[in-house]
Design a protein around this motif. Structure first.
Motif, PDB file in Angstrom:
ATOM      1  N   LYS A 131      -1.938  -5.634  -8.438  1.00 17.02           N
ATOM      2  CA  LYS A 131      -0.657  -6.329  -8.582  1.00 17.02           C
ATOM      3  C   LYS A 131       0.414  -5.395  -9.138  1.00 17.02           C
ATOM      4  O   LYS A 131       1.571  -5.448  -8.712  1.00 17.02           O
ATOM      5  CB  LYS A 131      -0.807  -7.556  -9.477  1.00 17.02           C
ATOM      6  CG  LYS A 131       0.443  -8.394  -9.524  1.00 17.02           C
ATOM      7  CD  LYS A 131       0.237  -9.693 -10.238  1.00 17.02           C
ATOM      8  CE  LYS A 131       1.534 -10.490 -10.184  1.00 17.02           C
ATOM      9  NZ  LYS A 131       1.410 -11.789 -10.802  1.00 17.02           N
ATOM     10  N   GLU A 132       0.053  -4.515 -10.066  1.00 16.22           N
ATOM     11  CA  GLU A 132       1.003  -3.538 -10.599  1.00 16.22           C
ATOM     12  C   GLU A 132       1.482  -2.586  -9.509  1.00 16.22           C
ATOM     13  O   GLU A 132       2.661  -2.234  -9.453  1.00 16.22           O
ATOM     14  CB  GLU A 132       0.369  -2.720 -11.729  1.00 16.22           C
ATOM     15  CG  GLU A 132       0.204  -3.446 -13.024  1.00 16.22           C
ATOM     16  CD  GLU A 132      -0.542  -2.611 -14.061  1.00 16.22           C
ATOM     17  OE1 GLU A 132      -0.674  -1.376 -13.877  1.00 16.22           O
ATOM     18  OE2 GLU A 132      -1.011  -3.191 -15.051  1.00 16.22           O
ATOM     19  N   GLU A 133       0.563  -2.171  -8.633  1.00 14.26           N
ATOM     20  CA  GLU A 133       0.896  -1.194  -7.591  1.00 14.26           C
ATOM     21  C   GLU A 133       1.711  -1.806  -6.454  1.00 14.26           C
ATOM     22  O   GLU A 133       2.698  -1.228  -6.003  1.00 14.26           O
ATOM     23  CB  GLU A 133      -0.389  -0.580  -7.025  1.00 14.26           C
ATOM     24  CG  GLU A 133      -0.177   0.517  -6.024  1.00 14.26           C
ATOM     25  CD  GLU A 133       0.349   1.802  -6.626  1.00 14.26           C
ATOM     26  OE1 GLU A 133       1.097   2.504  -5.924  1.00 14.26           O
ATOM     27  OE2 GLU A 133       0.030   2.122  -7.785  1.00 14.26           O
ATOM     28  N   PHE A 134       1.320  -2.983  -5.996  1.00  9.89           N
ATOM     29  CA  PHE A 134       1.930  -3.558  -4.796  1.00  9.89           C
ATOM     30  C   PHE A 134       2.861  -4.739  -5.070  1.00  9.89           C
ATOM     31  O   PHE A 134       3.594  -5.149  -4.182  1.00  9.89           O
ATOM     32  CB  PHE A 134       0.843  -3.983  -3.806  1.00  9.89           C
ATOM     33  CG  PHE A 134      -0.027  -2.842  -3.362  1.00  9.89           C
ATOM     34  CD1 PHE A 134       0.479  -1.816  -2.580  1.00  9.89           C
ATOM     35  CD2 PHE A 134      -1.349  -2.776  -3.753  1.00  9.89           C
ATOM     36  CE1 PHE A 134      -0.314  -0.763  -2.177  1.00  9.89           C
ATOM     37  CE2 PHE A 134      -2.160  -1.721  -3.343  1.00  9.89           C
ATOM     38  CZ  PHE A 134      -1.637  -0.714  -2.557  1.00  9.89           C
ATOM     39  N   GLY A 135       2.799  -5.311  -6.253  1.00 18.20           N
ATOM     40  CA  GLY A 135       3.687  -6.420  -6.594  1.00 18.20           C
ATOM     41  C   GLY A 135       3.136  -7.794  -6.256  1.00 18.20           C
ATOM     42  O   GLY A 135       3.817  -8.795  -6.454  1.00 18.20           O
ATOM     43  N   TYR A 136       1.936  -7.856  -5.722  1.00 17.74           N
ATOM     44  CA  TYR A 136       1.291  -9.126  -5.414  1.00 17.74           C
ATOM     45  C   TYR A 136      -0.215  -8.956  -5.566  1.00 17.74           C
ATOM     46  O   TYR A 136      -0.728  -7.860  -5.430  1.00 17.74           O
ATOM     47  CB  TYR A 136       1.643  -9.604  -3.993  1.00 17.74           C
ATOM     48  CG  TYR A 136       1.388  -8.588  -2.913  1.00 17.74           C
ATOM     49  CD1 TYR A 136       0.139  -8.492  -2.305  1.00 17.74           C
ATOM     50  CD2 TYR A 136       2.390  -7.707  -2.508  1.00 17.74           C
ATOM     51  CE1 TYR A 136      -0.107  -7.554  -1.318  1.00 17.74           C
ATOM     52  CE2 TYR A 136       2.154  -6.770  -1.518  1.00 17.74           C
ATOM     53  CZ  TYR A 136       0.912  -6.694  -0.923  1.00 17.74           C
ATOM     54  OH  TYR A 136       0.680  -5.760   0.051  1.00 17.74           O
ATOM     55  N   PRO A 137      -0.928 -10.040  -5.844  1.00 18.25           N
ATOM     56  CA  PRO A 137      -2.376  -9.929  -6.044  1.00 18.25           C
ATOM     57  C   PRO A 137      -3.097  -9.726  -4.707  1.00 18.25           C
ATOM     58  O   PRO A 137      -2.581 -10.085  -3.647  1.00 18.25           O
ATOM     59  CB  PRO A 137      -2.762 -11.264  -6.687  1.00 18.25           C
ATOM     60  CG  PRO A 137      -1.676 -12.191  -6.313  1.00 18.25           C
ATOM     61  CD  PRO A 137      -0.442 -11.388  -6.140  1.00 18.25           C
TER      62      PRO A 137
END
Length: 143
Positions: A131-137
């Motif tokens: 989530k930190e890397e892509f902005g979504y789980p």
């Protein structure tokens, strides 16, 4: 002083000759087996190859990676930081996350299976990093 000026002039002349050669396309006349790469691109390709080789090993350390690349840990850290803007551990995590995203999109397993297959020891930590890397789980890719 005179010698220094002559050396500088020679370096400039060599650079001009190379520019002329490449602008005329002389280098295209000879068939080239491999695509030419810069030293930095070759270094990053080698690092990526080593990471991919040890992708599923959660205990894979930066020391192991740097020794396989052929640099000390300190030089490896400095060079990778300069090229990519991330520390080696952050870069390894990023490579693992992108590979995990690819596996999830190809439906190669559920989130937990993919997390373990790319070297994360905890699916919860994997989801948080994802989530930190892509902005979504990661579960949003499946649905």
């Amino acid at each position: 002083m005179q010698e220094l000026l002559v050396r500088i002039e020679n370096l400039i002349n060599i650079r001009k000759k190379l520019q002329e050669k490449f602008s005329k396309g002389e280098f295209l006349s000879k068939p080239v087996e491999k695509k030419l790469k810069s030293i930095d691109e070759k270094f990053l390709a080698k690092v990526l190859e080593v990471i991919e080789k040890h992708l599923s090993e959660e205990e894979f350390s930066i020391e192991e990676c740097s020794s396989e690349v052929g640099l000390s840990r300190t030089h490896f850290h400095k060079k990778l930081r300069a090229l990519v803007g991330k520390s080696p551990s952050q870069y390894v995590r990023t490579v693992r996350l992108y590979r995990a995203k690819q596996l999830i999109e190809e439906e190669k397993g559920n989130v937990s299976e993919v997390a373990y297959s790319v070297g994360f020891s905890s699916p919860a930590y994997f989801s948080r990093c994802f989530k930190e890397e892509f902005g979504y789980p990661p579960r949003d890719i499946i649905s």
